[in-house]
Design a protein around this motif. Structure first.
Motif, PDB file in Angstrom:
ATOM      1  N   GLU A 113       2.177  14.404  -0.907  1.00  0.00           N
ATOM      2  CA  GLU A 113       3.362  13.568  -1.096  1.00  0.00           C
ATOM      3  C   GLU A 113       2.964  12.095  -1.150  1.00  0.00           C
ATOM      4  O   GLU A 113       2.251  11.604  -0.279  1.00  0.00           O
ATOM      5  CB  GLU A 113       4.338  13.808   0.056  1.00  0.00           C
ATOM      6  CG  GLU A 113       5.689  13.176  -0.131  1.00  0.00           C
ATOM      7  CD  GLU A 113       6.668  13.653   0.920  1.00  0.00           C
ATOM      8  OE1 GLU A 113       7.524  14.492   0.601  1.00  0.00           O
ATOM      9  OE2 GLU A 113       6.563  13.190   2.078  1.00  0.00           O
ATOM     10  N   PHE A 114       3.407  11.416  -2.205  1.00  0.00           N
ATOM     11  CA  PHE A 114       3.244   9.976  -2.360  1.00  0.00           C
ATOM     12  C   PHE A 114       4.352   9.314  -1.553  1.00  0.00           C
ATOM     13  O   PHE A 114       5.518   9.658  -1.703  1.00  0.00           O
ATOM     14  CB  PHE A 114       3.377   9.616  -3.847  1.00  0.00           C
ATOM     15  CG  PHE A 114       3.397   8.138  -4.126  1.00  0.00           C
ATOM     16  CD1 PHE A 114       2.211   7.471  -4.391  1.00  0.00           C
ATOM     17  CD2 PHE A 114       4.580   7.425  -4.145  1.00  0.00           C
ATOM     18  CE1 PHE A 114       2.219   6.114  -4.674  1.00  0.00           C
ATOM     19  CE2 PHE A 114       4.599   6.070  -4.420  1.00  0.00           C
ATOM     20  CZ  PHE A 114       3.414   5.407  -4.678  1.00  0.00           C
ATOM     21  N   ARG A 115       3.983   8.350  -0.693  1.00  0.00           N
ATOM     22  CA  ARG A 115       4.970   7.636   0.129  1.00  0.00           C
ATOM     23  C   ARG A 115       4.700   6.142   0.062  1.00  0.00           C
ATOM     24  O   ARG A 115       3.566   5.709   0.270  1.00  0.00           O
ATOM     25  CB  ARG A 115       4.891   8.080   1.588  1.00  0.00           C
ATOM     26  CG  ARG A 115       5.179   9.539   1.806  1.00  0.00           C
ATOM     27  CD  ARG A 115       4.959   9.934   3.246  1.00  0.00           C
ATOM     28  NE  ARG A 115       5.147  11.371   3.421  1.00  0.00           N
ATOM     29  CZ  ARG A 115       4.842  12.031   4.517  1.00  0.00           C
ATOM     30  NH1 ARG A 115       4.318  11.395   5.552  1.00  0.00           N
ATOM     31  NH2 ARG A 115       5.040  13.326   4.598  1.00  0.00           N
ATOM     32  N   MET A 116       5.761   5.376  -0.225  1.00  0.00           N
ATOM     33  CA  MET A 116       5.630   3.922  -0.272  1.00  0.00           C
ATOM     34  C   MET A 116       6.887   3.294   0.322  1.00  0.00           C
ATOM     35  O   MET A 116       8.005   3.669  -0.041  1.00  0.00           O
ATOM     36  CB  MET A 116       5.437   3.438  -1.710  1.00  0.00           C
ATOM     37  CG  MET A 116       5.243   1.931  -1.831  1.00  0.00           C
ATOM     38  SD  MET A 116       5.127   1.356  -3.541  1.00  0.00           S
ATOM     39  CE  MET A 116       3.401   1.649  -3.864  1.00  0.00           C
ATOM     40  N   ASN A 117       6.691   2.357   1.245  1.00  0.00           N
ATOM     41  CA  ASN A 117       7.805   1.615   1.825  1.00  0.00           C
ATOM     42  C   ASN A 117       8.145   0.452   0.899  1.00  0.00           C
ATOM     43  O   ASN A 117       7.293  -0.380   0.606  1.00  0.00           O
ATOM     44  CB  ASN A 117       7.444   1.060   3.205  1.00  0.00           C
ATOM     45  CG  ASN A 117       7.247   2.162   4.219  1.00  0.00           C
ATOM     46  OD1 ASN A 117       7.742   3.271   4.051  1.00  0.00           O
ATOM     47  ND2 ASN A 117       6.514   1.883   5.268  1.00  0.00           N
ATOM     48  N   LEU A 118       9.387   0.407   0.447  1.00  0.00           N
ATOM     49  CA  LEU A 118       9.839  -0.632  -0.462  1.00  0.00           C
ATOM     50  C   LEU A 118      10.865  -1.524   0.227  1.00  0.00           C
ATOM     51  O   LEU A 118      11.722  -1.026   0.965  1.00  0.00           O
ATOM     52  CB  LEU A 118      10.471  -0.010  -1.704  1.00  0.00           C
ATOM     53  CG  LEU A 118       9.578   0.944  -2.504  1.00  0.00           C
ATOM     54  CD1 LEU A 118      10.387   1.637  -3.589  1.00  0.00           C
ATOM     55  CD2 LEU A 118       8.405   0.195  -3.088  1.00  0.00           C
ATOM     56  N   THR A 119      10.782  -2.820  -0.021  1.00  0.00           N
ATOM     57  CA  THR A 119      11.768  -3.751   0.511  1.00  0.00           C
ATOM     58  C   THR A 119      12.864  -3.919  -0.527  1.00  0.00           C
ATOM     59  O   THR A 119      12.604  -4.339  -1.647  1.00  0.00           O
ATOM     60  CB  THR A 119      11.121  -5.112   0.826  1.00  0.00           C
ATOM     61  OG1 THR A 119      10.040  -4.894   1.734  1.00  0.00           O
ATOM     62  CG2 THR A 119      12.126  -6.054   1.456  1.00  0.00           C
ATOM     63  N   LYS A 120      14.079  -3.582  -0.145  1.00  0.00           N
ATOM     64  CA  LYS A 120      15.257  -3.692  -1.018  1.00  0.00           C
ATOM     65  C   LYS A 120      16.268  -4.606  -0.334  1.00  0.00           C
ATOM     66  O   LYS A 120      16.168  -4.868   0.868  1.00  0.00           O
ATOM     67  CB  LYS A 120      15.882  -2.304  -1.244  1.00  0.00           C
ATOM     68  CG  LYS A 120      14.970  -1.318  -1.937  1.00  0.00           C
ATOM     69  CD  LYS A 120      14.844  -1.681  -3.387  1.00  0.00           C
ATOM     70  CE  LYS A 120      14.048  -0.641  -4.142  1.00  0.00           C
ATOM     71  NZ  LYS A 120      13.887  -0.972  -5.518  1.00  0.00           N
ATOM     72  N   PRO A 121      17.280  -5.078  -1.060  1.00  0.00           N
ATOM     73  CA  PRO A 121      18.298  -5.920  -0.433  1.00  0.00           C
ATOM     74  C   PRO A 121      18.985  -5.266   0.773  1.00  0.00           C
ATOM     75  O   PRO A 121      19.419  -5.943   1.696  1.00  0.00           O
ATOM     76  CB  PRO A 121      19.301  -6.166  -1.560  1.00  0.00           C
ATOM     77  CG  PRO A 121      18.503  -6.017  -2.811  1.00  0.00           C
ATOM     78  CD  PRO A 121      17.471  -4.966  -2.501  1.00  0.00           C
TER      79      PRO A 121
ATOM     80  N   PRO B 157       0.849  -1.202   0.000  1.00  0.00           N
ATOM     81  CA  PRO B 157       0.000   0.000   0.000  1.00  0.00           C
ATOM     82  C   PRO B 157       0.882   1.248   0.000  1.00  0.00           C
ATOM     83  O   PRO B 157       2.082   1.176   0.271  1.00  0.00           O
ATOM     84  CB  PRO B 157      -0.785  -0.123   1.306  1.00  0.00           C
ATOM     85  CG  PRO B 157       0.039  -1.002   2.161  1.00  0.00           C
ATOM     86  CD  PRO B 157       0.801  -1.915   1.257  1.00  0.00           C
ATOM     87  N   PHE B 158       0.282   2.371  -0.313  1.00  0.00           N
ATOM     88  CA  PHE B 158       1.006   3.640  -0.260  1.00  0.00           C
ATOM     89  C   PHE B 158       0.170   4.643   0.507  1.00  0.00           C
ATOM     90  O   PHE B 158      -1.016   4.426   0.762  1.00  0.00           O
ATOM     91  CB  PHE B 158       1.348   4.154  -1.671  1.00  0.00           C
ATOM     92  CG  PHE B 158       0.165   4.495  -2.513  1.00  0.00           C
ATOM     93  CD1 PHE B 158      -0.337   5.786  -2.544  1.00  0.00           C
ATOM     94  CD2 PHE B 158      -0.453   3.536  -3.305  1.00  0.00           C
ATOM     95  CE1 PHE B 158      -1.433   6.109  -3.330  1.00  0.00           C
ATOM     96  CE2 PHE B 158      -1.541   3.843  -4.099  1.00  0.00           C
ATOM     97  CZ  PHE B 158      -2.034   5.134  -4.111  1.00  0.00           C
ATOM     98  N   THR B 159       0.810   5.727   0.883  1.00  0.00           N
ATOM     99  CA  THR B 159       0.137   6.786   1.631  1.00  0.00           C
ATOM    100  C   THR B 159       0.277   8.082   0.854  1.00  0.00           C
ATOM    101  O   THR B 159       1.334   8.358   0.281  1.00  0.00           O
ATOM    102  CB  THR B 159       0.773   6.951   3.029  1.00  0.00           C
ATOM    103  OG1 THR B 159       0.666   5.711   3.723  1.00  0.00           O
ATOM    104  CG2 THR B 159       0.091   8.033   3.831  1.00  0.00           C
ATOM    105  N   LEU B 160      -0.774   8.861   0.851  1.00  0.00           N
ATOM    106  CA  LEU B 160      -0.717  10.231   0.364  1.00  0.00           C
ATOM    107  C   LEU B 160      -0.861  11.114   1.588  1.00  0.00           C
ATOM    108  O   LEU B 160      -1.807  10.959   2.362  1.00  0.00           O
ATOM    109  CB  LEU B 160      -1.820  10.501  -0.655  1.00  0.00           C
ATOM    110  CG  LEU B 160      -1.647   9.761  -1.986  1.00  0.00           C
ATOM    111  CD1 LEU B 160      -2.896   9.907  -2.850  1.00  0.00           C
ATOM    112  CD2 LEU B 160      -0.432  10.283  -2.739  1.00  0.00           C
ATOM    113  N   ALA B 161       0.111  11.990   1.803  1.00  0.00           N
ATOM    114  CA  ALA B 161       0.133  12.836   2.999  1.00  0.00           C
ATOM    115  C   ALA B 161       0.571  14.242   2.622  1.00  0.00           C
ATOM    116  O   ALA B 161       1.204  14.450   1.582  1.00  0.00           O
ATOM    117  CB  ALA B 161       1.096  12.251   4.035  1.00  0.00           C
ATOM    118  N   MET B 162       0.223  15.188   3.448  1.00  0.00           N
ATOM    119  CA  MET B 162       0.700  16.563   3.266  1.00  0.00           C
ATOM    120  C   MET B 162       2.057  16.667   3.961  1.00  0.00           C
ATOM    121  O   MET B 162       2.185  16.319   5.141  1.00  0.00           O
ATOM    122  CB  MET B 162      -0.284  17.563   3.861  1.00  0.00           C
ATOM    123  CG  MET B 162      -1.680  17.514   3.227  1.00  0.00           C
ATOM    124  SD  MET B 162      -1.717  17.760   1.452  1.00  0.00           S
ATOM    125  CE  MET B 162      -1.449  19.507   1.370  1.00  0.00           C
TER     126      MET B 162
END
Length: 177
Positions: free
Chosen positions: A69-77, A57-62
């Protein structure tokens, strides 16, 4: 060029509204909250194996600058990474601008529990676009799916071109992120 994109985008949304349910351009404050990517489609070159990759999921926040602001937590190595993309408001509701100067159009479906986000970019003299159906919950809504499918078809895509990514829980970041 931006005026042309604005005119084409607004014209497309009004035509779609005449064919199906009325779409309402979104104001930034109405978009604030958690969203899920339910469906997406586009003409950008994305490998087939990534088209059905689970999406968090993503969040739209002020943000502090009072920009959406579009915010998304991504899993990276390397671990969990927060991706942020500020969106400037334009003079008309439902139109947002990225720092890459891409215009993003966001319109609500009736009930404002679902929205369609759309953007177009020119790459090597060819217009490419991406669109997504976003929902405030994971609940199924056949009417929202039908409206998105009609929207995709209006852009020349087939219903088989629409990706239906499974949901993925986002990784957690420290509270100060």
């Amino acid at each position: 060029m931006q005026l042309l994109l604005l005119t084409a985008g607004l014209g497309l949304l009004s035509v779609l509204g005449a064919q199906g349910p009325q779409l309402t351009p979104a104001h930034a404050q109405e978009l604030v909250g958690r969203w899920h990517i339910k469906l997406w489609a586009g003409t950008l070159r994305i490998p087939a194996h990534k088209r059905s990759h689970p999406l968090p999921p993503f969040t739209l926040a002020m943000n502090r600058l009072q920009k959406l602001e579009f915010r998304m937590n991504l899993t990276k190595p390397i671990g969990c990474v927060l991706y942020k993309l500020p969106l400037d408001f334009q003079s008309s509701p439902g139109i947002f601008n990225t720092w890459w100067r891409h215009l993003i159009y966001i319109s609500f479906l009736p009930g404002k529990e679902h929205a369609i986000a759309y953007f177009q970019v020119k790459v090597d003299t060819i217009n490419h676009y991406m669109m997504m159906l976003m929902g405030r919950s994971l609940d199924e809504d056949p009417e929202a799916v039908r409206t998105f499918e009609e929207f995709a078809e209006s852009k020349g895509l087939n219903r088989t071109d629409i990706a239906r990514p499974p949901p993925l829980e986002a990784c957690e970041l420290p509270p100060d992120s």
